[in-house]
Design an enzyme around this catalytic site. Structure first.
Site, PDB file in Angstrom:
ATOM      1  N   THR A  81      43.594  25.654  51.710  1.00 53.69           N
ATOM      2  CA  THR A  81      43.357  24.864  50.355  1.00 53.69           C
ATOM      3  C   THR A  81      44.617  24.035  50.090  1.00 53.69           C
ATOM      4  O   THR A  81      45.580  24.178  50.971  1.00 53.69           O
ATOM      5  CB  THR A  81      42.985  25.805  49.432  1.00 53.69           C
ATOM      6  OG1 THR A  81      44.025  26.715  49.315  1.00 53.69           O
ATOM      7  CG2 THR A  81      42.096  26.753  49.678  1.00 53.69           C
ATOM      8  N   ASP A  94      42.503  26.761  28.365  1.00 54.04           N
ATOM      9  CA  ASP A  94      43.560  27.593  28.453  1.00 54.04           C
ATOM     10  C   ASP A  94      43.493  29.061  28.573  1.00 54.04           C
ATOM     11  O   ASP A  94      43.113  29.817  27.455  1.00 54.04           O
ATOM     12  CB  ASP A  94      44.623  27.086  27.375  1.00 54.04           C
ATOM     13  CG  ASP A  94      45.996  27.791  27.614  1.00 54.04           C
ATOM     14  OD1 ASP A  94      46.242  28.572  28.799  1.00 54.04           O
ATOM     15  OD2 ASP A  94      46.932  26.901  27.184  1.00 54.04           O
ATOM     16  N   LEU A 131      39.760  28.001  46.580  1.00 55.28           N
ATOM     17  CA  LEU A 131      38.807  29.014  46.753  1.00 55.28           C
ATOM     18  C   LEU A 131      37.588  28.864  45.417  1.00 55.28           C
ATOM     19  O   LEU A 131      36.315  29.209  45.546  1.00 55.28           O
ATOM     20  CB  LEU A 131      39.049  30.485  46.800  1.00 55.28           C
ATOM     21  CG  LEU A 131      39.240  30.831  48.124  1.00 55.28           C
ATOM     22  CD1 LEU A 131      39.800  32.444  48.229  1.00 55.28           C
ATOM     23  CD2 LEU A 131      38.186  31.175  49.212  1.00 55.28           C
ATOM     24  N   THR A 142      35.567  27.571  34.512  1.00 54.47           N
ATOM     25  CA  THR A 142      36.880  27.271  33.849  1.00 54.47           C
ATOM     26  C   THR A 142      37.656  26.501  34.459  1.00 54.47           C
ATOM     27  O   THR A 142      37.915  26.733  35.517  1.00 54.47           O
ATOM     28  CB  THR A 142      37.499  28.337  32.955  1.00 54.47           C
ATOM     29  OG1 THR A 142      38.309  28.887  33.696  1.00 54.47           O
ATOM     30  CG2 THR A 142      36.445  29.356  32.300  1.00 54.47           C
ATOM     31  N   ASN A 199      39.879  34.124  39.114  1.00 60.24           N
ATOM     32  CA  ASN A 199      40.598  33.346  40.534  1.00 60.24           C
ATOM     33  C   ASN A 199      41.656  32.326  39.869  1.00 60.24           C
ATOM     34  O   ASN A 199      42.641  32.147  40.905  1.00 60.24           O
ATOM     35  CB  ASN A 199      39.651  32.359  40.777  1.00 60.24           C
ATOM     36  CG  ASN A 199      39.997  31.602  41.998  1.00 60.24           C
ATOM     37  OD1 ASN A 199      40.643  32.151  43.051  1.00 60.24           O
ATOM     38  ND2 ASN A 199      40.095  30.178  41.900  1.00 60.24           N
ATOM     39  N   LYS A 224      50.743  39.306  40.830  1.00 53.82           N
ATOM     40  CA  LYS A 224      49.664  40.023  41.919  1.00 53.82           C
ATOM     41  C   LYS A 224      49.711  41.480  41.806  1.00 53.82           C
ATOM     42  O   LYS A 224      48.855  42.379  41.844  1.00 53.82           O
ATOM     43  CB  LYS A 224      49.632  39.410  42.997  1.00 53.82           C
ATOM     44  CG  LYS A 224      49.317  37.913  43.204  1.00 53.82           C
ATOM     45  CD  LYS A 224      47.860  37.706  42.515  1.00 53.82           C
ATOM     46  CE  LYS A 224      47.336  36.120  42.890  1.00 53.82           C
ATOM     47  NZ  LYS A 224      46.089  35.905  41.974  1.00 53.82           N
ATOM     48  N   SER A 254      43.300  38.516  43.893  1.00 48.66           N
ATOM     49  CA  SER A 254      44.656  38.885  44.030  1.00 48.66           C
ATOM     50  C   SER A 254      45.175  38.057  45.176  1.00 48.66           C
ATOM     51  O   SER A 254      44.830  36.903  45.384  1.00 48.66           O
ATOM     52  CB  SER A 254      44.865  40.360  44.283  1.00 48.66           C
ATOM     53  OG  SER A 254      46.243  40.592  44.439  1.00 48.66           O
ATOM     54  N   TYR A 300      55.609  35.771  42.044  1.00 50.49           N
ATOM     55  CA  TYR A 300      54.182  35.374  42.621  1.00 50.49           C
ATOM     56  C   TYR A 300      53.802  36.788  42.958  1.00 50.49           C
ATOM     57  O   TYR A 300      52.373  37.472  42.273  1.00 50.49           O
ATOM     58  CB  TYR A 300      54.066  34.610  43.610  1.00 50.49           C
ATOM     59  CG  TYR A 300      52.721  34.354  44.206  1.00 50.49           C
ATOM     60  CD1 TYR A 300      51.371  33.538  43.453  1.00 50.49           C
ATOM     61  CD2 TYR A 300      52.045  35.095  45.327  1.00 50.49           C
ATOM     62  CE1 TYR A 300      50.335  33.566  43.704  1.00 50.49           C
ATOM     63  CE2 TYR A 300      50.639  34.924  45.559  1.00 50.49           C
ATOM     64  CZ  TYR A 300      49.782  34.333  44.796  1.00 50.49           C
ATOM     65  OH  TYR A 300      48.372  34.237  45.157  1.00 50.49           O
TER      66      TYR A 300
END
Length: 286
Positions: free
Chosen positions: A191, A64, A20, A38, A91, A160, A142, A156
């Site tokens: 993706t 970083d 994304l 970035t 993101n 989130k 998120s 994960y």
């Protein structure tokens, strides 16, 4: 938020070399906006974008996000290059699949450093700019797994879930400054998130969780068949920011909506079941 009419909108986007984030950068440049992007590898970002974009409007930054000083320098470079800042999109992230018992200390810290500490570093560097100009928009990406949790995704989800709490509080804090906040909760998008490039696995496993091993194998096979279209997802995020309207949460994908609906129903059932017992721990009324 009213976006400027005398200059292009300036975006600061993290995690831009894939998924994304990459699609956001591509569409923003096609719109004629300025983008500070970035990534862990500016070369990979530029290769992924190809030669069909206006690179004069792109500031690729190898950063970083765990390094607060590096993040501040990147934000300063963006504002100096483009003369301002209008929208911030957090993101960056990656997946991790393992049972709780199999998840090591280093793996926990690495995930939270990216999903929580990295976002906080970006916010500390960008919020003063948006607050002082009394306008702008923050998007924290998120996942539907920031709203509900499933076996094998505990680490994960933990990152989130933390991002969700941070963003709810942030939205209330920014309201008086005219800064919009959106919490994006995507479902499965087509993706490379379910490839070994974006998905981490534990250093060691145990034989006690065969269902999780099966789930991981299924997810790796799912790559390329996800329901969500990243081009449509990126466009929806841009439209939300440009309009400045809509609720805090932006669900992307019918699968995300189904997961959210089930979560709301389960939470309502728990709350209603506690309607009588919850008061049992109160002091007696005076």
């Amino acid at each position: 938020m009213t976006f400027p009419t005398d200059r292009p909108t300036t975006w600061f986007v993290t995690g831009t070399s894939r998924g994304l984030g990459l699609e956001l950068v591509r569409q923003l440049l096609e719109r004629g906006d300025d983008v500070a992007a970035t990534t862990r590898s500016a070369d990979r970002l530029l290769a992924a974008l190809g030669d069909d974009v206006d690179r004069a409007r792109l500031l690729p930054l190898t950063v970083d996000l765990r390094d607060e000083t590096a993040v501040r320098q990147a934000v300063r470079a963006a504002t100096e290059r483009f003369g301002g800042l209008d929208a911030v999109v957090n993101n960056a992230g990656y997946g991790f699949l393992a049972a709780v018992e199999e998840t090591g200390d280093r793996e926990v810290r690495d995930m939270l450093d990216v999903q929580v500490v990295g976002v906080w570093n970006v916010l500390r560097a960008t919020l003063p700019v948006l607050r002082e100009q009394r306008g702008g928009h923050v998007v924290n990406v998120s996942s539907i797994l920031g709203l509900t949790a499933v076996p094998g995704w505990a680490l994960y989800c933990a990152g989130k879930f933390a991002l969700e709490g941070l963003t709810e509080a942030l939205a209330a804090e920014m309201a008086d400054f005219g800064v919009g906040v959106t919490l994006v909760e995507p479902g499965y998008f087509r993706t490379d998130f379910l490839t070994r490039d974006s998905l981490a696995l534990p250093a060691a496993t145990t034989p006690h969780y065969p269902a999780i091993r099966d789930m991981i194998a299924h997810h790796l096979e799912l790559q390329g068949g996800q329901l969500g279209d990243p081009a449509k997802g990126a466009a929806a995020i841009i439209d939300r920011v440009r309009s400045g309207e809509g609720p805090l949460r932006q669900l992307l994908g019918s699968d995300a909506h189904s997961y959210a609906t089930a979560k709301v129903a389960a939470l309502r059932a728990d709350v209603e079941a506690a309607a009588v017992s919850a008061a049992a721990t109160d002091f007696p009324a005076a």
